[in-house]
Design an enzyme around this catalytic site. Structure first.
Site, PDB file in Angstrom:
ATOM      1  N   ASP A  11      75.756 111.647  68.224  1.00  0.00           N
ATOM      2  CA  ASP A  11      76.223 110.191  67.531  1.00  0.00           C
ATOM      3  C   ASP A  11      76.111 108.389  68.917  1.00  0.00           C
ATOM      4  O   ASP A  11      76.371 109.710  70.463  1.00  0.00           O
ATOM      5  CB  ASP A  11      77.198 109.640  66.926  1.00  0.00           C
ATOM      6  N   HIS A  59      83.662 129.268  54.639  1.00  0.00           N
ATOM      7  CA  HIS A  59      82.886 129.092  52.717  1.00  0.00           C
ATOM      8  C   HIS A  59      82.311 127.535  53.019  1.00  0.00           C
ATOM      9  O   HIS A  59      81.353 127.825  52.644  1.00  0.00           O
ATOM     10  CB  HIS A  59      84.297 129.552  52.242  1.00  0.00           C
ATOM     11  N   CYS A  96      78.469 135.119  51.484  1.00  0.00           N
ATOM     12  CA  CYS A  96      78.922 134.680  52.785  1.00  0.00           C
ATOM     13  C   CYS A  96      80.162 135.192  53.200  1.00  0.00           C
ATOM     14  O   CYS A  96      80.314 136.399  52.189  1.00  0.00           O
ATOM     15  CB  CYS A  96      79.579 132.887  52.821  1.00  0.00           C
ATOM     16  N   ASP A 134      75.433 114.395  57.705  1.00  0.00           N
ATOM     17  CA  ASP A 134      76.736 115.028  59.106  1.00  0.00           C
ATOM     18  C   ASP A 134      77.843 114.353  58.329  1.00  0.00           C
ATOM     19  O   ASP A 134      77.862 112.927  57.811  1.00  0.00           O
ATOM     20  CB  ASP A 134      76.285 114.342  60.018  1.00  0.00           C
ATOM     21  N   CYS A 161      79.116 133.484  45.484  1.00  0.00           N
ATOM     22  CA  CYS A 161      79.306 133.271  47.117  1.00  0.00           C
ATOM     23  C   CYS A 161      78.325 134.233  47.489  1.00  0.00           C
ATOM     24  O   CYS A 161      79.095 135.689  47.961  1.00  0.00           O
ATOM     25  CB  CYS A 161      79.323 132.595  47.435  1.00  0.00           C
ATOM     26  N   CYS A 170      82.655 135.451  51.272  1.00  0.00           N
ATOM     27  CA  CYS A 170      83.412 135.659  50.287  1.00  0.00           C
ATOM     28  C   CYS A 170      82.892 137.224  50.288  1.00  0.00           C
ATOM     29  O   CYS A 170      83.683 138.237  48.981  1.00  0.00           O
ATOM     30  CB  CYS A 170      82.767 135.165  49.760  1.00  0.00           C
TER      31      CYS A 170
END
Lengths: 378, 378
Positions: free
Chosen positions: A93, A336, A307, A267, A305, A310
């Site tokens: 930014d 997560h 991931c 974002d 999930c 998880c």
């Protein structure tokens, strides 16, 4: 041009765009969520973990890196990619938003902004040329024009004057930008909650034929309805062949709705910030894993999930780590939450591909928020 | 027996032992350093990272897990291995040392120790039977007898009475231990800095034919010379066919010297604790990466190291992260320090194999400390 947006298709049901953004560090599938690595690191997460969760691009903050460790140091290190060991695309930014939200005693002039560092009170200045010098030194694939994000609410006359100045600053940024072959400068559409100001700003920017356009000044305290309304009269004025970036938005509902309204890039610090507070996003909605009721819950954060968190850890274990001040707990929740949003955008892209993003939105809203029109913000 | 020590060979130069410890969760090559995961996590490090750096066994603290989240909860979770997602061997201490070093208002009786939690002041009790109950619930491969680590310095009469009580407690532990098929109970040789007390304690324990023996009450403030002297008159009384564990030792020089004196297992919070303070161990000695002189040093922590941290990040970047309070910086230094000690023990095993551990020690001391007899402790 450093960055090229490739339009693939429009969702026949919703009008959302599917595309690809070609950058010097690789191709990004859009719409996409960008994890935020404020201080040249996505808090608690390694670059390898970001890749594992299929993050395609991250954002880093110019204001913070200007203050510490300094852009010249990052340049000496070989640029931000090398410094932080991330070889995929980066967006920085302009520092504008943080100068207005974090620093002290700021004074805006036509030249730029004088302010004091929130770290040590040091007197500093950032203007359009400084913002370009810093971002050219950092070397991100996408860099942002220096703008003012006007406060909300604000007098229309103030917003008008601010938006005009942001436009003049943009032209100075274009002038000062020295690495346009490697770094794409995006302009930022401001204009507050005023249709005429937004349209005028959009048209002025489009006339400059920039490689991409951001929509700034939203998610600053206005209602979500108002944000969507601003999008509804702003995005139609942006060209189809350029990327569109909605700054600072990251709640699941707003990501989906933003995509529906034609946004490609998002974002937000939300997923990592709430994770560090023990709050997680799951397919059944928000789950505050630090709550006592999860003390003996040996199921994963989200049973749907797959991931890393998880697959390997229980709510009880994560709660234990957080209660015991173990940073590994924050890594697990941060992982997560980022995975959840990246996966959500993957599903959004699938839904666009299959012309069913409105259906997907409704299904998601019911499952996550329990309502098509929830009161909660995330 | 749950655990079996296999003697492979003795270093002809130094007398150090090379061996293997067979446990229900795998085989450990000894001598070995055990990273400490006090609260069911090695601070800042994931189980996968521990495997990547070839950690073979970790230690976890009974006192901490008893207080939070509670051993019954860990048992419900399926035991400590499952709770924390670590499928290699674990050793738990007895809680004794932490009761004496961390808790408040402790009172020792023949029965055990009454104390107040350092977390919330709650009145609690641990005795030999409690220590077994907790450790049986946690389910580590190796568990430790409940002992008193006498203060240093202390009257010989106090140490004698304490060591005798520790022996009586050990016999109660053996009595109370319910899972000897799956968990090996190690006894702890105490006796302070007194040759006769150490020898008597060692002989008493050996008569009980335990699966392994620890040497406790060292690294408590005495000089290193004194520690080595205690080892010199203690380890010869321990049997060759059982593992020997020197508790709480982890500085590079003491690891090497401990191996020379016949020790197989070591643990210490040193590598992770100093890492969180920005201090690292390198092939050229200690390096305090948070120091200003590394601000623009773009070389790795240790140019001779091939760990994840050193392959990917510079001193300048790590310093930036630590100065900016980014926990990823602590992960990088913790990773490196653990890798350094695990790698050191790998080299120690190699040197034993090649009958040159005294040569290796001298080479290492000169390179790391710049002297064969350094003043510094780590």
């Amino acid at each position: 041009m450093a960055v090229r947006y490739e339009f693939i298709k429009e969702c026949k049901q919703s009008g959302a765009r599917l595309g690809r953004l070609h950058t010097p560090h690789g191709v990004i599938e859009t719409p996409i969520f960008m994890p935020v690595g404020t201080q040249a690191t996505v808090k608690t997460i390694s670059p390898e973990e970001l890749k594992e969760m299929e993050a395609q691009i991250i954002l880093s903050n110019t204001y913070h890196l200007f203050l510490r460790p300094g852009h010249e140091l990052v340049k000496e290190a070989g640029g931000l990619h090398k410094f932080m060991n991330w070889d995929r695309p980066i967006l920085t930014d302009s520092g504008g938003f943080q100068v207005f939200s974090l620093s002290n005693l700021r004074k805006i002039t036509e030249e730029g902004v004088n302010f004091r560092s929130h770290l040590n009170g040091e007197k500093l200045f950032i203007g359009p040329e400084t913002a370009m010098e810093i971002q050219n030194a950092l070397g991100a694939d996408i860099i942002m024009a220096f703008d003012e994000c006007p406060p909300y609410p604000a007098d229309k006359s103030y917003v008008k004057a601010s938006t005009d100045r942001t436009y003049r600053w943009l032209k100075r940024c274009m002038e000062a930008h020295t690495r346009s072959d490697e770094q794409a400068l995006f302009g930022i559409v401001q204009g507050g909650m005023h249709e005429d100001l937004r349209q005028e700003a959009a048209k002025q920017l489009v006339d400059l034929d920039l490689p991409g356009y951001a929509i700034g000044g939203l998610s600053v305290g206005e209602s979500k309805e108002m944000m969507y309304e601003v999008l509804s009269y702003t995005t139609p004025h942006l060209p189809q062949n350029k990327a569109r970036y909605l700054m600072g938005v990251g709640s699941p509902d707003a990501l989906i709705q933003g995509a529906i309204q034609g946004i490609d890039l998002f974002d937000c610090v939300l997923p990592t910030r709430i994770a560090r507070n023990g709050t997680t996003m799951t397919s059944q909605g928000r789950l505050v894993v630090r709550n006592a009721k999860y003390a003996r819950d040996f199921t994963p954060l989200d049973p749907n999930c797959d991931c890393y968190t998880c697959r390997n850890y229980s709510r009880a274990y994560i709660r234990h780590l957080i209660k015991a001040d173990e940073t590994f707990g924050l890594r697990l929740t941060s992982y997560h939450n980022l995975y959840f949003l990246l996966d959500l955008m993957d599903k959004v892209r699938d839904a666009i591909r299959n012309d069913r993003l409105l259906d997907f939105r409704d299904e998601f809203m019911i499952q996550y928020y329990g309502s098509l029109h929830p009161d909660t913000s995330f």
